[in-house]
Scaffold this active site. Sequence first.
Site, PDB file in Angstrom:
ATOM      1  N   HIS A  30       0.799  -1.390  -0.129  1.00 34.47           N
ATOM      2  CA  HIS A  30      -0.208   0.212   0.079  1.00 34.47           C
ATOM      3  C   HIS A  30       1.085   1.795   0.263  1.00 34.47           C
ATOM      4  O   HIS A  30       1.047   2.321  -0.796  1.00 34.47           O
ATOM      5  CB  HIS A  30      -0.986   0.230   1.146  1.00 34.47           C
ATOM      6  CG  HIS A  30      -1.777  -1.044   1.533  1.00 34.47           C
ATOM      7  ND1 HIS A  30      -2.871  -0.698   0.894  1.00 34.47           N
ATOM      8  CD2 HIS A  30      -1.553  -1.870   2.394  1.00 34.47           C
ATOM      9  CE1 HIS A  30      -3.679  -2.349   1.389  1.00 34.47           C
ATOM     10  NE2 HIS A  30      -2.693  -3.059   2.361  1.00 34.47           N
TER      11      HIS A  30
HETATM   12  O1  RIB Z   1      -4.829  -0.209   5.330  1.00 38.73           O
HETATM   13  C1  RIB Z   1      -2.907  -0.280   4.864  1.00 38.73           C
HETATM   14  C2  RIB Z   1      -1.927   0.575   5.659  1.00 38.73           C
HETATM   15  O2  RIB Z   1      -2.636   0.798   6.962  1.00 38.73           O
HETATM   16  C3  RIB Z   1      -0.813   0.914   5.425  1.00 38.73           C
HETATM   17  O3  RIB Z   1       0.127   2.012   5.349  1.00 38.73           O
HETATM   18  C4  RIB Z   1      -0.131  -0.370   6.745  1.00 38.73           C
HETATM   19  O4  RIB Z   1       1.195   0.287   6.575  1.00 38.73           O
HETATM   20  C5  RIB Z   1      -1.281   0.433   7.468  1.00 38.73           C
HETATM   21  O5  RIB Z   1      -0.384   1.499   8.153  1.00 38.73           O
END
Ligand code: RIB
Length: 317
Positions: free
Chosen positions: A241
Amino acid sequence: MTALIIDTDPGVDDAFAIALACSSPEVDLLGVTTVFGNVGLAMTTRNALRLLALYGREDVPVAAGADRPLVFPHPHRARYVHGEDGLSGLSDSLPARATGLASTDAVSLLAALLDRAAEPVTIVPIGPLTNIALLLAVHPSLTGKIARIVIMGGAMAGGNVTAGAEFNIWSDPEAARRVLTEEEVPTVLVPMDLTVRCAVDQAWLDRLAASGERGRTLVDLTAVYRAHYRKSLGRDGTVLHDAVAMAEAISPGILKTTPLPLEVECGQGPGRGMVIADRRTTAAREASGERGGRRVDVALDADLDGVREHMITQLIG
Ligand code: RIB
Ligand code: CA
């Protein structure tokens, strides 16, 4: 050069985002601030220091920020995704950094770096938005020194931590609402709808691991994370992500964005932490008596293979 500050809760995908920034010659990494999130603040901070040491970045100041949400505390962390220490249990295997924490807190470091920056700075929040909301609340005069805020967060059609909410926004909805709805700073939101579509496969990870010690170490850190995504996606896919958001921060326009007014649900019901995008036409919105709110550039599409290739090309160097 793009001057960047990363606000982070490492976190395996945060590690790839930090690595991407450290590996990109066009990035001037001014500082890293940490926040609670995937694991507790002490651990996210320790992981940030060690990840910068892995990339030889003793020069980048690190400061710790909020250890809980602004208003309503919650004990939920994401150890089941990232491992007990946030890095698949391998945090201790990373090099310790000789340079410790800055003498100030995260908000003070963010403010100091913005204040002395010669050019406006891109801030890349890839964890809960608590530090960023505090920065904007305490230092409104510095918003002119922020070029863009590029956020990983939100879900337009189904969440990960609840049916409707994505983890970063859900972790502090009040902070997220302040940043996404109340402020007027140019902002890009990179929601999980797109980051999941950018998932990388085993071949991508193998290519990174074969590129050298740092690549192999990064891939080693994905052990728990990869197993979680194999199970939750039901296929060979690892969702980085934060690295997708970082790709946009470093290479503006690599993601295709749409300007949309956003709202964040801050109630205590099942929708808490949901991001609601208003896709009505201006005419339809005004017909209902609503004035068009501030718009956030929401990343809804991209050349997925192009993003994956861009990330690995930058990481391999
Ligand atoms: O939902 C994904 C996000 O939440 C990413 O930034 C992961 O590292 C968590 O922080
Ligand atoms: Ca994160």
